[in-house]
Scaffold this motif. Structure first.
Motif, mmCIF file in Angstrom:
data_model
loop_
_atom_site.group_PDB
_atom_site.id
_atom_site.type_symbol
_atom_site.label_atom_id
_atom_site.label_comp_id
_atom_site.label_asym_id
_atom_site.label_seq_id
_atom_site.Cartn_x
_atom_site.Cartn_y
_atom_site.Cartn_z
ATOM 1 N N LEU A 1 44.876 53.526 41.651
ATOM 2 C CA LEU A 1 44.116 53.120 42.834
ATOM 3 C C LEU A 1 43.864 51.613 42.846
ATOM 4 O O LEU A 1 44.001 50.956 43.885
ATOM 5 C CB LEU A 1 42.790 53.879 42.891
ATOM 6 C CG LEU A 1 42.878 55.374 43.208
ATOM 7 C CD1 LEU A 1 41.500 56.015 43.138
ATOM 8 C CD2 LEU A 1 43.505 55.602 44.580
ATOM 9 N N VAL A 2 43.503 51.079 41.685
ATOM 10 C CA VAL A 2 43.263 49.632 41.599
ATOM 11 C C VAL A 2 44.544 48.867 41.888
ATOM 12 O O VAL A 2 44.538 47.852 42.599
ATOM 13 C CB VAL A 2 42.703 49.265 40.205
ATOM 14 C CG1 VAL A 2 42.689 47.747 40.026
ATOM 15 C CG2 VAL A 2 41.298 49.826 40.031
ATOM 16 N N MET A 3 45.682 49.350 41.362
ATOM 17 C CA MET A 3 46.958 48.678 41.616
ATOM 18 C C MET A 3 47.344 48.768 43.090
ATOM 19 O O MET A 3 47.931 47.830 43.650
ATOM 20 C CB MET A 3 48.066 49.290 40.757
ATOM 21 C CG MET A 3 47.930 49.015 39.262
ATOM 22 S SD MET A 3 47.858 47.252 38.851
ATOM 23 C CE MET A 3 46.078 47.031 38.613
ATOM 24 N N ALA A 4 47.020 49.888 43.739
ATOM 25 C CA ALA A 4 47.320 50.029 45.166
ATOM 26 C C ALA A 4 46.502 49.040 45.991
ATOM 27 O O ALA A 4 47.018 48.396 46.914
ATOM 28 C CB ALA A 4 47.043 51.467 45.621
ATOM 29 N N VAL A 5 45.218 48.907 45.656
ATOM 30 C CA VAL A 5 44.362 47.945 46.356
ATOM 31 C C VAL A 5 44.864 46.529 46.103
ATOM 32 O O VAL A 5 44.921 45.697 47.026
ATOM 33 C CB VAL A 5 42.897 48.092 45.890
ATOM 34 C CG1 VAL A 5 42.037 46.959 46.454
ATOM 35 C CG2 VAL A 5 42.333 49.447 46.328
ATOM 36 N N ASN A 6 45.255 46.247 44.877
ATOM 37 C CA ASN A 6 45.772 44.917 44.543
ATOM 38 C C ASN A 6 47.032 44.616 45.357
ATOM 39 O O ASN A 6 47.209 43.493 45.851
ATOM 40 C CB ASN A 6 46.087 44.848 43.050
ATOM 41 C CG ASN A 6 46.624 43.487 42.630
ATOM 42 O OD1 ASN A 6 45.897 42.517 42.552
ATOM 43 N ND2 ASN A 6 47.921 43.430 42.351
ATOM 44 N N LEU A 7 47.909 45.604 45.511
ATOM 45 C CA LEU A 7 49.127 45.414 46.288
ATOM 46 C C LEU A 7 48.805 45.083 47.743
ATOM 47 O O LEU A 7 49.429 44.200 48.346
ATOM 48 C CB LEU A 7 49.986 46.676 46.215
ATOM 49 C CG LEU A 7 51.316 46.635 46.967
ATOM 50 C CD1 LEU A 7 52.209 45.530 46.410
ATOM 51 C CD2 LEU A 7 52.020 47.992 46.874
ATOM 52 N N LEU A 8 47.832 45.772 48.302
ATOM 53 C CA LEU A 8 47.428 45.489 49.686
ATOM 54 C C LEU A 8 46.861 44.082 49.818
ATOM 55 O O LEU A 8 47.160 43.364 50.780
ATOM 56 C CB LEU A 8 46.399 46.522 50.151
ATOM 57 C CG LEU A 8 46.916 47.948 50.381
ATOM 58 C CD1 LEU A 8 45.761 48.882 50.708
ATOM 59 C CD2 LEU A 8 47.953 47.965 51.500
ATOM 60 N N LEU A 9 46.047 43.685 48.854
ATOM 61 C CA LEU A 9 45.456 42.349 48.896
ATOM 62 C C LEU A 9 46.533 41.270 48.795
ATOM 63 O O LEU A 9 46.469 40.238 49.475
ATOM 64 C CB LEU A 9 44.442 42.185 47.765
ATOM 65 C CG LEU A 9 43.180 43.045 47.860
ATOM 66 C CD1 LEU A 9 42.301 42.845 46.634
ATOM 67 C CD2 LEU A 9 42.402 42.716 49.132
ATOM 68 N N VAL A 10 47.537 41.508 47.967
ATOM 69 C CA VAL A 10 48.639 40.551 47.838
ATOM 70 C C VAL A 10 49.446 40.513 49.130
ATOM 71 O O VAL A 10 49.822 39.444 49.616
ATOM 72 C CB VAL A 10 49.543 40.930 46.647
ATOM 73 C CG1 VAL A 10 50.800 40.064 46.634
ATOM 74 C CG2 VAL A 10 48.787 40.772 45.330
ATOM 75 N N ALA A 11 49.714 41.706 49.707
ATOM 76 C CA ALA A 11 50.514 41.777 50.932
ATOM 77 C C ALA A 11 49.850 41.038 52.089
ATOM 78 O O ALA A 11 50.538 40.424 52.923
ATOM 79 C CB ALA A 11 50.749 43.239 51.307
ATOM 80 N N PHE A 12 48.521 41.067 52.151
ATOM 81 C CA PHE A 12 47.802 40.403 53.238
ATOM 82 C C PHE A 12 47.375 38.984 52.882
ATOM 83 O O PHE A 12 46.626 38.350 53.617
ATOM 84 C CB PHE A 12 46.585 41.233 53.647
ATOM 85 C CG PHE A 12 46.935 42.468 54.426
ATOM 86 C CD1 PHE A 12 47.254 42.390 55.774
ATOM 87 C CD2 PHE A 12 46.963 43.713 53.809
ATOM 88 C CE1 PHE A 12 47.582 43.523 56.501
ATOM 89 C CE2 PHE A 12 47.290 44.856 54.523
ATOM 90 C CZ PHE A 12 47.609 44.769 55.874
ATOM 91 N N GLY A 13 47.832 38.499 51.729
ATOM 92 C CA GLY A 13 47.567 37.118 51.355
ATOM 93 C C GLY A 13 46.175 36.854 50.829
ATOM 94 O O GLY A 13 45.787 35.700 50.646
ATOM 95 N N VAL A 14 45.419 37.909 50.560
ATOM 96 C CA VAL A 14 44.061 37.737 50.027
ATOM 97 C C VAL A 14 44.111 37.343 48.555
ATOM 98 O O VAL A 14 43.364 36.475 48.105
ATOM 99 C CB VAL A 14 43.238 39.027 50.220
ATOM 100 C CG1 VAL A 14 41.843 38.862 49.603
ATOM 101 C CG2 VAL A 14 43.139 39.379 51.697
ATOM 102 N N ALA A 15 44.990 38.004 47.805
ATOM 103 C CA ALA A 15 45.156 37.695 46.379
ATOM 104 C C ALA A 15 46.448 36.911 46.202
ATOM 105 O O ALA A 15 47.525 37.375 46.595
ATOM 106 C CB ALA A 15 45.189 38.990 45.561
ATOM 107 N N GLU A 16 46.358 35.754 45.633
ATOM 108 C CA GLU A 16 47.531 34.907 45.461
ATOM 109 C C GLU A 16 48.147 35.101 44.086
ATOM 110 O O GLU A 16 47.478 35.480 43.127
ATOM 111 C CB GLU A 16 47.134 33.434 45.642
ATOM 112 C CG GLU A 16 46.590 33.107 47.033
ATOM 113 C CD GLU A 16 46.227 31.645 47.175
ATOM 114 O OE1 GLU A 16 46.312 30.929 46.152
ATOM 115 O OE2 GLU A 16 45.868 31.233 48.293
ATOM 116 N N GLY A 17 49.445 34.840 44.029
ATOM 117 C CA GLY A 17 50.138 34.898 42.740
ATOM 118 C C GLY A 17 50.269 36.285 42.158
ATOM 119 O O GLY A 17 50.426 36.442 40.950
ATOM 120 N N GLY A 18 50.171 37.314 42.995
ATOM 121 C CA GLY A 18 50.297 38.677 42.489
ATOM 122 C C GLY A 18 48.985 39.324 42.116
ATOM 123 O O GLY A 18 48.961 40.499 41.742
ATOM 124 N N GLY A 19 47.891 38.590 42.185
ATOM 125 C CA GLY A 19 46.598 39.172 41.845
ATOM 126 C C GLY A 19 46.561 39.663 40.415
ATOM 127 O O GLY A 19 46.862 38.917 39.475
#
Length: 286
Positions: free
Chosen positions: A196-214
């Motif tokens: 679940l955490v990895m899925a949320v991280n993927l969404l954040l990266v996809a929308f540019g919220v988390a940079e560099g892969g989070g």
């Protein structure tokens, strides 16, 4: 017996796959319509398969039972298909935008085939080998991509996967880890939380919220996450070993060895991909 992989397992960890305590259904009546009811072993986890999804007709007395040789042979066949697919993809698909697209498409097809197999009541060698072939194409492309940037990374990842698998088997056979209901329950809770955490991280990266892969960056944080993922892979392996052991001891049908091969392949692919990322991260820090 079903795959212990938390993403693809239809049954999860309930009474019908040998991990007592995960299903709140009453114990009474489990053996009704049970295809393995004549099995002499008490508390047979494979004698409870008909509760949630219905049981097939009574198996004849001459039905062949699963053996370790069956599991080894089918696992070698399945993993060999993965290896051939990867080798062909590496040789025939040079690193490019096109190959990345083919890798993504192959990964989606492999996931679909794996899900279809997980929802079937019986193993389908065609589905399992089809999954292995498309997964191999995906692994071949990404392995070549990693090798082009971090020379030798795939070879090191293969060695790392073999080392983790051998160490896990040694620990399991030595009895240092006992696969109990509590062990599986705690491990699965951690695994679900991780996914679940990895899925949320993927969404954040996809929308540019988390940079560099989070959390999946190629830095110290990414290394920690990768190590956690590999430990979870080792956990999945212990569940696979337990299910294989139970299947052989309690007389599961011979075709269940395809599901054992399927579960092992899923787990080893998980470990290899995570090991590949970890090797790249450590190579960056050299």
């Amino acid at each position: 017996m079903r795959s212990s992989n938390p993403v693809f397992s239809r049954r999860g960890f309930s009474r019908d796959n040998g991990y007592a305590g995960f299903n709140t259904a009453a114990q009474a009546g489990y053996a009704q319509g049970n295809p393995y009811a004549q099995n002499p072993y008490a508390q047979n986890p494979y004698a409870q398969q008909g509760v949630q999804y219905g049981a097939p007709p009574q198996a004849p007395a001459t039905t062949e039972r699963m053996t370790m040789d069956d599991v080894v042979m089918r696992s070698a066949f399945t993993l060999g298909t993965v290896a051939i697919g990867a080798a062909l993809a590496w040789a025939l698909l040079p690193v490019s935008t096109t190959s990345y697209g083919l890798a993504f498409g192959s990964a989606i097809i492999a996931m679909v085939l794996a899900l279809v197999q997980s929802f079937k009541r019986t193993p389908s060698p065609a589905l399992i080998l089809g999954y292995a072939a498309f997964e191999g194409v995906f692994l071949g492309v990404i392995s070549e991509m990693y090798n082009s940037r971090w020379s030798g990374a795939p070879f090191q990842a293969v060695l790392g996967t073999m080392a983790v698998s051998a160490a896990t088997l040694l620990v399991y056979k030595a009895g240092w880890v006992r696969v109990t209901a509590r062990y599986a329950r705690i491990g699965m809770a951690i695994a679900v939380a991780f996914v679940l955490v990895m899925a949320v991280n993927l969404l954040l990266v996809a929308f540019g919220v988390a940079e560099g892969g989070g959390l999946r960056s190629f830095g110290p944080l990414g290394a920690i996450v990768g190590i956690i993922a590999i430990v979870l892979g080792a956990f999945f392996l212990t569940l696979d070993f337990k299910q294989i052991e139970d299947g052989i001891a309690y007389g599961a049908p011979r075709n269940e060895s395809w599901l054992a091969a399927f579960g092992l392949t899923l787990t080893l692919v998980w470990i290899y991909v995570e090991m590949l990322r970890l090797v790249a991260i450590f190579s960056n820090n050299d």
